[in-house]
Design a protein around this motif. Structure first.
Motif, PDB file in Angstrom:
ATOM      1  N   TRP A  56      28.931 -37.852  39.734  1.00 16.37           N
ATOM      2  CA  TRP A  56      29.256 -36.820  40.730  1.00 16.37           C
ATOM      3  C   TRP A  56      28.546 -35.513  40.364  1.00 16.37           C
ATOM      4  O   TRP A  56      28.138 -35.288  39.226  1.00 16.37           O
ATOM      5  N   TYR A  57      28.418 -34.636  41.357  1.00 18.88           N
ATOM      6  CA  TYR A  57      27.640 -33.410  41.218  1.00 18.88           C
ATOM      7  C   TYR A  57      28.445 -32.216  41.730  1.00 18.88           C
ATOM      8  O   TYR A  57      29.557 -32.379  42.246  1.00 18.88           O
ATOM      9  N   ALA A  58      27.875 -31.052  41.611  1.00 19.14           N
ATOM     10  CA  ALA A  58      28.522 -29.852  42.136  1.00 19.14           C
ATOM     11  C   ALA A  58      28.780 -29.988  43.628  1.00 19.14           C
ATOM     12  O   ALA A  58      29.829 -29.557  44.140  1.00 19.14           O
ATOM     13  N   THR A  59      27.823 -30.606  44.329  1.00 16.11           N
ATOM     14  CA  THR A  59      27.989 -30.755  45.783  1.00 16.11           C
ATOM     15  C   THR A  59      29.119 -31.720  46.142  1.00 16.11           C
ATOM     16  O   THR A  59      29.673 -31.653  47.245  1.00 16.11           O
ATOM     17  N   THR A  60      29.463 -32.617  45.206  1.00 16.31           N
ATOM     18  CA  THR A  60      30.579 -33.529  45.459  1.00 16.31           C
ATOM     19  C   THR A  60      31.880 -32.746  45.584  1.00 16.31           C
ATOM     20  O   THR A  60      32.793 -33.150  46.314  1.00 16.31           O
ATOM     21  N   THR A  61      31.964 -31.637  44.883  1.00 14.16           N
ATOM     22  CA  THR A  61      33.193 -30.840  44.849  1.00 14.16           C
ATOM     23  C   THR A  61      33.000 -29.493  45.536  1.00 14.16           C
ATOM     24  O   THR A  61      33.682 -28.517  45.217  1.00 14.16           O
ATOM     25  N   ILE A  62      32.078 -29.435  46.492  1.00  8.11           N
ATOM     26  CA  ILE A  62      31.679 -28.163  47.090  1.00  8.11           C
ATOM     27  C   ILE A  62      32.835 -27.431  47.770  1.00  8.11           C
ATOM     28  O   ILE A  62      32.819 -26.198  47.917  1.00  8.11           O
ATOM     29  N   SER A  63      33.868 -28.163  48.172  1.00 11.80           N
ATOM     30  CA  SER A  63      35.014 -27.518  48.835  1.00 11.80           C
ATOM     31  C   SER A  63      35.722 -26.536  47.917  1.00 11.80           C
ATOM     32  O   SER A  63      36.380 -25.596  48.382  1.00 11.80           O
ATOM     33  N   ASN A  64      35.584 -26.738  46.595  1.00 17.32           N
ATOM     34  CA  ASN A  64      36.177 -25.788  45.654  1.00 17.32           C
ATOM     35  C   ASN A  64      35.570 -24.390  45.807  1.00 17.32           C
ATOM     36  O   ASN A  64      36.197 -23.392  45.447  1.00 17.32           O
ATOM     37  N   ALA A  65      34.379 -24.335  46.339  1.00 19.65           N
ATOM     38  CA  ALA A  65      33.702 -23.053  46.510  1.00 19.65           C
ATOM     39  C   ALA A  65      34.460 -22.130  47.450  1.00 19.65           C
ATOM     40  O   ALA A  65      34.397 -20.903  47.321  1.00 19.65           O
ATOM     41  N   ILE A  66      35.177 -22.714  48.396  1.00 16.51           N
ATOM     42  CA  ILE A  66      35.875 -21.915  49.411  1.00 16.51           C
ATOM     43  C   ILE A  66      37.398 -22.090  49.324  1.00 16.51           C
ATOM     44  O   ILE A  66      38.117 -21.823  50.289  1.00 16.51           O
ATOM     45  N   GLY A  67      37.881 -22.559  48.156  1.00 17.55           N
ATOM     46  CA  GLY A  67      39.324 -22.655  47.961  1.00 17.55           C
ATOM     47  C   GLY A  67      39.985 -23.795  48.691  1.00 17.55           C
ATOM     48  O   GLY A  67      41.181 -23.728  49.004  1.00 17.55           O
ATOM     49  N   GLN A  68      39.236 -24.852  48.966  1.00 23.13           N
ATOM     50  CA  GLN A  68      39.814 -26.049  49.598  1.00 23.13           C
ATOM     51  C   GLN A  68      39.709 -27.189  48.582  1.00 23.13           C
ATOM     52  O   GLN A  68      39.901 -26.978  47.406  1.00 23.13           O
ATOM     53  N   GLY A  69      39.456 -28.379  49.029  1.00 24.22           N
ATOM     54  CA  GLY A  69      39.290 -29.503  48.122  1.00 24.22           C
ATOM     55  C   GLY A  69      40.553 -29.828  47.357  1.00 24.22           C
ATOM     56  O   GLY A  69      41.645 -29.893  47.911  1.00 24.22           O
ATOM     57  N   GLU A  70      40.398 -29.991  46.050  1.00 23.78           N
ATOM     58  CA  GLU A  70      41.522 -30.434  45.214  1.00 23.78           C
ATOM     59  C   GLU A  70      42.313 -29.276  44.614  1.00 23.78           C
ATOM     60  O   GLU A  70      43.270 -29.485  43.882  1.00 23.78           O
ATOM     61  N   ILE A  71      41.943 -28.059  44.914  1.00 25.41           N
ATOM     62  CA  ILE A  71      42.657 -26.898  44.377  1.00 25.41           C
ATOM     63  C   ILE A  71      43.998 -26.744  45.089  1.00 25.41           C
ATOM     64  O   ILE A  71      44.092 -26.869  46.313  1.00 25.41           O
ATOM     65  N   ALA A  72      45.045 -26.467  44.319  1.00 28.16           N
ATOM     66  CA  ALA A  72      46.367 -26.192  44.896  1.00 28.16           C
ATOM     67  C   ALA A  72      47.021 -25.066  44.106  1.00 28.16           C
ATOM     68  O   ALA A  72      46.988 -25.050  42.873  1.00 28.16           O
ATOM     69  N   VAL A  73      47.599 -24.110  44.813  1.00 27.73           N
ATOM     70  CA  VAL A  73      48.278 -22.981  44.174  1.00 27.73           C
ATOM     71  C   VAL A  73      49.595 -22.718  44.893  1.00 27.73           C
ATOM     72  O   VAL A  73      49.791 -23.127  46.036  1.00 27.73           O
ATOM     73  N   THR A  74      50.481 -22.022  44.212  1.00 37.65           N
ATOM     74  CA  THR A  74      51.706 -21.536  44.855  1.00 37.65           C
ATOM     75  C   THR A  74      51.479 -20.080  45.253  1.00 37.65           C
ATOM     76  O   THR A  74      50.656 -19.381  44.640  1.00 37.65           O
ATOM     77  N   PRO A  75      52.194 -19.581  46.250  1.00 38.27           N
ATOM     78  CA  PRO A  75      52.014 -18.176  46.645  1.00 38.27           C
ATOM     79  C   PRO A  75      52.253 -17.183  45.515  1.00 38.27           C
ATOM     80  O   PRO A  75      51.573 -16.159  45.442  1.00 38.27           O
ATOM     81  N   ILE A  76      53.190 -17.465  44.600  1.00 38.55           N
ATOM     82  CA  ILE A  76      53.413 -16.521  43.505  1.00 38.55           C
ATOM     83  C   ILE A  76      52.219 -16.519  42.552  1.00 38.55           C
ATOM     84  O   ILE A  76      51.882 -15.484  41.970  1.00 38.55           O
ATOM     85  N   GLN A  77      51.533 -17.656  42.417  1.00 37.60           N
ATOM     86  CA  GLN A  77      50.314 -17.680  41.609  1.00 37.60           C
ATOM     87  C   GLN A  77      49.218 -16.846  42.267  1.00 37.60           C
ATOM     88  O   GLN A  77      48.463 -16.154  41.574  1.00 37.60           O
ATOM     89  N   LEU A  78      49.141 -16.897  43.585  1.00 40.51           N
ATOM     90  CA  LEU A  78      48.155 -16.079  44.299  1.00 40.51           C
ATOM     91  C   LEU A  78      48.424 -14.596  44.092  1.00 40.51           C
ATOM     92  O   LEU A  78      47.499 -13.802  43.885  1.00 40.51           O
ATOM     93  N   ALA A  79      49.706 -14.211  44.159  1.00 39.91           N
ATOM     94  CA  ALA A  79      50.059 -12.801  43.961  1.00 39.91           C
ATOM     95  C   ALA A  79      49.740 -12.368  42.535  1.00 39.91           C
ATOM     96  O   ALA A  79      49.240 -11.255  42.309  1.00 39.91           O
TER      97      ALA A  79
END
Length: 648
Positions: free
Chosen positions: A427-450
């Motif tokens: 796999w390559y950077a382009t395989t995970t390109i959605s991480n570039a815009i905060g999508q893909g496999e990234i998950a956060v809670t609102p308190i983590q965002l704050a």
């Protein structure tokens, strides 16, 4: 030899006889005396006042009120006239019978609660009548009296302890109340105090007639400890008001301390619903709401893709790794073609862009190319991903933050091993390109965002978010909440990112929600939203996300707003954030146009889409003002007005 044997036998018999006499006269006598005392003496617990809860400005949020429990000691009740007693207690006869059977199973000698939490008005007529029923008596206790009709998810509530709680802590007996959620649970030991008791002699009916030994063996209760929490009562109330007919969450943090100024999850409920005789019915109604999920704290437990606010983290990582400068420019042709089935789309704006405008315009193409440089800076994608992961995690993402509230989720920040196990091929950077815009496999809670936003506001460090400010009038002394947590990003790299976030308000995607006189830095976000309906994956309306802090150079508040199905960042989330920032810093609202919009627009029609048997195409009409939704309307009323069929 025979004489020695005889002497031994006599000696042994003598010791046995003496031991038996000691047992009968000392040990058994004490046991019999204790049993006789238990039969002749009645112990009544005296429950302490639970500690009060105040907001950061000393305003009372939770106090106490007197309530009364109807208690019963099964072995003393004899043959109860169930019909007569149930009429007196105003409960069904079958329910009374079941309560007594449960009490009998638990203990015949110890008191059990039969009818809990009577008010003064309900207790008065029982006081004399209950004396006609041996084994029954009234137990006075302290219940919560909420001074606010909001903040249930953070304040929590108290509830009767279950057997596992009793087994784990010998402080509790059946019928005791303890914190069940929120602050009430987290700080139960401080709030509960210490029980006292009074002893009375009994008459032959088992009724208490006078103090035992003139009260010499009585123990006075010790009141619980008062707490001061970090919440701003008025800001919290205003935030909940803005969240009516919406789902999601808001977290506001003071960057300089990590103190939580506001924590709102929606939908919510009035905490007083969970007190009194109707509390069980109300709790069950809340738990059965599997659509709105008011019992779920979305701020602490909701795990979402962060969307575009995450782009600022990628910018910081790229600067730290030296793979870009703030002046490097990247082109955008309505998106970025990275070799996939379709290009990563983007909206129309000027091109090429440097970091300042890349953040202000939220350009997907800019951040896709920045992300690629981060991952491809190492010999393998896995190594590049590990470096990226470690930088991101230093902002408190991908793990529990360690705040002092009893629920939460860790979120997810993938590393190299995560993708290596996911993909069987290289796999390559382009395989995970959605991480570039905060999508893909990234998950956060609102308190983590704050918290992430607070770290940016501080230019590289954060304090662990916390809800406790003081105990019994004294400030907290806990290094967990007073020590700085540093990110892996050097302070110098934050300035270009902060400038870009300031430009979001001045000329970028949040320019229409500016607040006069306040220099705000923010970032809008639009998060794709999918669900399964009848087993088929469907795309629903996007989530609206926004992060911000203000003032720019001396931040007093960092905030994250997440609105489910809210379309795009500036439509709902940014408006809410701007109003709350103004409320906190000024105490008044000048952008009444934003306030009016939020109070007169509902998203209940969006949440009904998953329930409707017919296509939902009314949002355009609502936006154009052809359909008005009053802020008081419930989902059911709204659906009835539109004559929509809802699948049960």
């Amino acid at each position: 030899m025979k004489k020695l044997l005889l002497l031994s036998v006599v000696t042994l018999v003598g010791f046995i006889f003496i031991g038996r006499m000691v047992y009968l006269q000392v040990i058994l006598s004490d046991e019999l005396q204790l049993e006789a005392e238990n039969n002749a003496v009645k112990t009544v617990y005296n429950y302490p006042e639970r500690g009060f809860i105040y907001d950061r400005n000393g305003k009372l949020m939770v106090a106490n009120q007197v309530a009364y429990d109807v208690m019963a000691i099964p072995k003393e009740t004899g043959d109860v006239d169930l019909h007569k007693l149930s009429t007196l207690l105003r409960i069904e006869e079958s329910r009374l019978k079941k309560k007594l059977e449960t009490a009998m199973k638990w203990s015949t000698n110890r008191a059990s609660v039969i009818v809990p939490q009577l008010t003064q008005e309900e207790y008065a007529p029982l006081q004399e009548q209950l004396r006609k029923f041996p084994g029954f008596y009234i137990q006075r206790r302290s219940l919560r009296k909420y001074q606010v009709d909001h903040s249930a998810s953070v304040l929590g509530y108290i509830r009767e302890v279950n057997q596992s709680k009793i087994d784990a802590d010998d402080y509790y007996v059946q019928g005791d109340l303890a914190g069940k959620s929120g602050i009430e649970l987290q700080y139960e030991e401080e709030l509960r105090g210490e029980k006292g008791y009074k002893k009375y002699t009994r008459d032959h009916y088992g009724r208490a007639i006078e103090s035992y030994k003139n009260g010499s063996s009585d123990l006075a209760p010790i009141a619980g400890t008062d707490l001061t929490v970090t919440l701003d009562k008025e800001l919290q109330e205003y935030a909940e008001k803005l969240m009516r007919n919406k789902r999601g969450g808001i977290v506001a943090i003071e960057p300089q301390t990590g103190e939580i100024l506001a924590l709102v999850t929606a939908p919510n409920y009035d905490p007083s619903l969970l007190m009194g005789r109707n509390r069980s019915k109300n709790i069950n109604a809340i738990l059965r709401d599997t659509i709105g999920l008011p019992d779920v704290n979305r701020v602490l437990q909701g795990q979402y893709a962060p969307g575009s606010p995450f782009k600022v983290i990628n910018a910081l990582v790229a600067l730290q790794e030296g793979v870009v400068t703030a002046q490097d420019r990247f082109s955008c042709y309505n998106g970025y073609n990275y070799g996939g089935k379709k290009k990563l789309g983007c909206h129309a704006h000027s091109s090429p862009l440097a970091m300042n405008r890349g953040i202000a315009e939220s350009c997907n193409a800019y951040f896709a190319q920045v992300y690629r440089r981060i991952i491809e800076n190492e010999k393998t994608s896995s190594k590049g991903m590990d470096i990226w992961h470690d930088h991101v995690a230093s902002f408190g993402l991908g793990d529990f933050l360690g705040y002092d509230l009893p629920v939460g989720q860790p979120g997810r920040i993938p590393d190299g091993d995560y993708y290596t196990s996911m993909y069987k091929y290289k796999w390559y950077a382009t395989t995970t390109i959605s991480n570039a815009i905060g999508q893909g496999e990234i998950a956060v809670t609102p308190i983590q965002l704050a918290n992430m936003t607070a770290a940016i506001a501080n230019r590289g460090y954060f304090y662990t978010p916390h809800i406790i400010k003081g105990i019994n009038g004294e400030p907290i002394d806990n290094t967990t909440y007073t020590n700085k947590n540093y990110t892996t990003i050097d302070a110098k790299h934050f300035e270009p990112v902060v400038e870009g976030m300031n430009e979001v308000y001045n000329s970028g995607t949040a320019k229409y929600v500016q607040v006069p006189g306040i220099e705000i830095c923010g970032k809008t976000g639009t998060v794709e939203n999918f669900t399964k309906i009848n087993g088929v994956r469907k795309q629903l309306t996007d989530h609206s996300v926004f992060i911000a802090f203000a003032p720019k150079d001396d931040p007093k508040i960092a905030i994250a707003v997440f609105i489910e199905n809210g379309y795009w960042g500036s439509r709902y989330a940014a408006k809410i954030a701007s109003l709350l920032i103004e409320k906190h810093l000024k105490g008044t609202i000048t952008r009444t146009d934003l306030e009016d919009y939020l109070l007169t627009h509902s998203l209940e029609y969006e949440y009904a889409k998953k329930l409707s048997t017919e296509p939902f195409k009314i949002n355009e009409a609502i936006d154009q003002g052809l359909i008005t939704i009053e802020k008081e309307n419930s989902l059911q009323q709204f659906l009835e007005n539109l004559q929509l069929k809802i699948r049960n």
